[in-house]
Design a protein around this motif. Structure first.
Motif, short mmCIF file in Angstrom:
data_model
loop_
_atom_site.label_atom_id
_atom_site.label_comp_id
_atom_site.label_asym_id
_atom_site.label_seq_id
_atom_site.Cartn_x
_atom_site.Cartn_y
_atom_site.Cartn_z
N VAL A 180 0.84 -1.20 0.00
CA VAL A 180 0.00 0.00 0.00
C VAL A 180 0.88 1.27 0.00
CG1 VAL A 180 -1.73 1.30 1.29
CG2 VAL A 180 -1.86 -1.20 1.20
N LEU A 181 1.80 1.36 0.98
CA LEU A 181 2.57 2.61 1.14
C LEU A 181 3.53 2.84 -0.02
CD1 LEU A 181 3.41 2.70 4.97
CD2 LEU A 181 1.53 3.79 3.74
N LEU A 182 4.20 1.78 -0.47
CA LEU A 182 5.15 1.96 -1.58
C LEU A 182 4.41 2.19 -2.89
CD1 LEU A 182 8.17 2.11 -2.05
CD2 LEU A 182 8.20 -0.33 -2.48
N GLY A 183 3.21 1.61 -3.00
CA GLY A 183 2.38 1.86 -4.18
C GLY A 183 2.06 3.35 -4.29
N VAL A 184 1.64 3.94 -3.16
CA VAL A 184 1.34 5.38 -3.13
C VAL A 184 2.62 6.18 -3.40
CG1 VAL A 184 0.56 7.28 -1.66
CG2 VAL A 184 -0.61 5.09 -1.56
N HIS A 185 3.72 5.80 -2.73
CA HIS A 185 5.00 6.50 -2.88
C HIS A 185 5.44 6.50 -4.35
CE1 HIS A 185 9.03 7.82 -1.58
NE2 HIS A 185 9.54 6.90 -2.37
N MET A 186 5.36 5.34 -4.99
CA MET A 186 5.76 5.23 -6.40
C MET A 186 4.86 6.10 -7.29
SD MET A 186 8.13 3.35 -7.79
CE MET A 186 9.46 2.35 -7.18
N GLY A 187 3.54 6.03 -7.01
CA GLY A 187 2.59 6.80 -7.82
C GLY A 187 2.86 8.29 -7.73
N VAL A 188 3.08 8.77 -6.51
CA VAL A 188 3.24 10.21 -6.30
C VAL A 188 4.62 10.68 -6.76
CG1 VAL A 188 3.38 12.01 -4.52
CG2 VAL A 188 1.59 10.28 -4.41
N LEU A 194 4.33 8.11 8.22
CA LEU A 194 4.23 7.11 7.15
C LEU A 194 5.61 6.76 6.59
CD1 LEU A 194 1.00 8.20 5.22
CD2 LEU A 194 1.31 6.27 6.78
N TYR A 195 6.50 7.77 6.47
CA TYR A 195 7.87 7.49 6.01
C TYR A 195 8.55 6.48 6.93
CZ TYR A 195 8.40 11.24 2.51
OH TYR A 195 8.31 12.03 1.41
N ILE A 196 8.40 6.72 8.25
CA ILE A 196 9.11 5.85 9.21
C ILE A 196 8.51 4.44 9.21
CG2 ILE A 196 9.67 5.55 11.66
CD1 ILE A 196 9.82 8.65 11.82
N VAL A 197 7.17 4.37 9.10
CA VAL A 197 6.52 3.05 9.03
C VAL A 197 6.99 2.32 7.77
CG1 VAL A 197 4.32 1.86 8.69
CG2 VAL A 197 4.50 3.70 10.37
N LEU A 198 7.02 3.04 6.63
CA LEU A 198 7.46 2.41 5.37
C LEU A 198 8.92 1.96 5.47
CD1 LEU A 198 7.04 1.60 2.43
CD2 LEU A 198 7.48 3.96 1.76
N LEU A 199 9.76 2.81 6.05
CA LEU A 199 11.18 2.46 6.21
C LEU A 199 11.33 1.20 7.06
CD1 LEU A 199 14.16 3.31 5.73
CD2 LEU A 199 14.02 4.56 7.89
N GLY A 200 10.64 1.16 8.20
CA GLY A 200 10.77 0.02 9.11
C GLY A 200 10.26 -1.27 8.49
N THR A 201 9.08 -1.21 7.88
CA THR A 201 8.52 -2.44 7.28
C THR A 201 9.37 -2.90 6.10
OG1 THR A 201 7.00 -1.03 6.04
CG2 THR A 201 6.11 -2.11 7.99
N ALA A 202 9.83 -1.95 5.28
CA ALA A 202 10.64 -2.32 4.10
C ALA A 202 11.96 -2.95 4.54
CB ALA A 202 10.89 -1.10 3.22
N THR A 216 19.40 5.74 10.76
CA THR A 216 19.81 6.84 9.87
C THR A 216 18.59 7.49 9.22
OG1 THR A 216 21.81 5.60 9.36
CG2 THR A 216 21.28 7.43 7.89
N GLY A 217 17.74 6.68 8.60
CA GLY A 217 16.57 7.22 7.89
C GLY A 217 15.62 7.94 8.83
N THR A 218 15.40 7.35 10.02
CA THR A 218 14.49 7.98 10.99
C THR A 218 15.07 9.29 11.50
OG1 THR A 218 13.73 5.79 11.65
CG2 THR A 218 13.23 7.59 13.14
N ALA A 219 16.37 9.28 11.83
CA ALA A 219 17.00 10.50 12.35
C ALA A 219 16.91 11.62 11.32
CB ALA A 219 18.46 10.21 12.71
N VAL A 220 17.23 11.32 10.06
CA VAL A 220 17.18 12.35 9.01
C VAL A 220 15.76 12.89 8.88
CG1 VAL A 220 17.35 12.71 6.51
CG2 VAL A 220 19.16 11.46 7.72
N THR A 221 14.78 11.98 8.87
CA THR A 221 13.39 12.41 8.70
C THR A 221 12.93 13.29 9.85
OG1 THR A 221 12.98 10.32 7.57
CG2 THR A 221 11.05 11.52 8.30
N VAL A 222 13.26 12.88 11.09
CA VAL A 222 12.80 13.64 12.26
C VAL A 222 13.54 14.97 12.36
CG1 VAL A 222 12.74 13.63 14.79
CG2 VAL A 222 12.08 11.59 13.53
N VAL A 223 14.86 14.96 12.15
CA VAL A 223 15.64 16.21 12.23
C VAL A 223 15.15 17.20 11.18
CG1 VAL A 223 17.94 17.22 11.83
CG2 VAL A 223 17.70 15.18 13.27
#
Lengths: 148, 123
Positions: free
Chosen positions: B19-27, B62-70, B109-116
């Motif tokens: 679901v999340l990557l489908g939306v990410h790819m589409g957008v 959503l970014y962090i959820v997608l990062l963690g699940t991926a 790394t991904g979470t820190a960059v996103t939150v900062v």
């Protein structure tokens, strides 16, 4: 119940990666699923570090985004898209089969035997046709063919 | 039992990613096709639009959820493949530890960059 001791080697080696084996079509989907999955994981690792460039400011970001517009990188982006579409739709097939859909009902083992793999095949073919259509559609967008 | 739990989490992650990557790819990547369907869409890679997305709480979550699940799905799959080549107990421990470490580093790394970025913007 005690399990019989497994005397066979547990490793399967590179052959299983490259050959479809008795499962034919689905066997090759299995190989492609692993190749596309490995490629997507490599891309994800790079993606995490490259997109971190946004912390360095607008100028760095815009320079990096301009660099991604080279023909080679656009083509690689398209390959990532293809890997994603294939891996996603083949994954849908794997989850459906895992949950027992599209494998047919249990039947008496009367000769000539019909394996479950043949009952699953229509699902595999339908999903791969959709995969092909989405990859073609994405090609028109990502490879920058003239838009209307 | 533990491996069964890993497998179930892996399947659950696959559905979330779909679901999340489908939306990410589409957008992010198919914006021209999306524009034909819904009218105009903002240029996804433009700095201002990227900043607006990065500051939205929903997007950050959503970014962090997608990062963690991926990462879980990816490294679980990689571990499965590697265990087919190297199946001794010692190798299995090394492979599992390597996958957990690599996944952990990428997630932090991904979470820190996103939150900062969401809190402070570009440095």
């Amino acid at each position: 119940m005690t399990q019989p001791e497994n005397t066979q080697r547990r490793t399967v080696g590179i052959y299983r990666w490259l050959a479809g084996g008795r499962r034919g079509f689905e066997g090759y989907l299995y190989v492609l699923h692993r190749i596309s999955g490995t490629a997507l994981l490599l891309f994800l690792a790079m993606h995490v570090f490259f997109t971190a460039a946004r912390l360095l400011g607008q100028e760095t970001w815009e320079r990096l985004m301009a660099a991604t517009q080279s023909p080679v990188l656009i083509f690689l982006e398209y390959l990532v898209y293809c890997a994603f579409v294939f891996h996603a739709l083949n994954g849908v097939r794997l989850i459906l089969v895992e949950l027992g859909f599209a494998v047919g009902k249990p039947d008496h083992p009367a000769y000539p035997y019909r394996g479950s793999i043949h009952r699953q095949r229509p699902l595999a073919i339908v999903l791969m046709v959709i995969t092909g259509l989405l990859i073609a559609l994405g090609g028109f967008e990502l490879l920058r063919f003239p838009h209307g | 039992m533990r491996e069964t739990a890993y497998w179930l989490i892996n399947i659950a992650c696959a559905i979330v990613i779909l679901v999340l990557l489908g939306v990410h790819m589409g957008v992010m990547h198919l914006d021209a096709i999306l524009a034909r369907l819904v009218g105009t869409v903002p240029e996804p890679l433009a700095w201002e639009n990227m900043v607006n997305r990065g500051k939205s709480t929903t997007q950050v979550v959503l970014y962090i959820v997608l990062l963690g699940t991926a990462l879980f799905h990816g490294f679980y799959g990689l571990r499965t493949m590697l265990l087919e080549f190297f199946s001794s107990d010692r190798a299995a421990r090394v492979i599992t530890a390597g996958c957990v470490t690599a996944g952990g580093v990428l997630f932090v790394t991904g979470t820190a960059v996103t939150v900062v970025f969401a809190l402070n913007g570009a440095g």
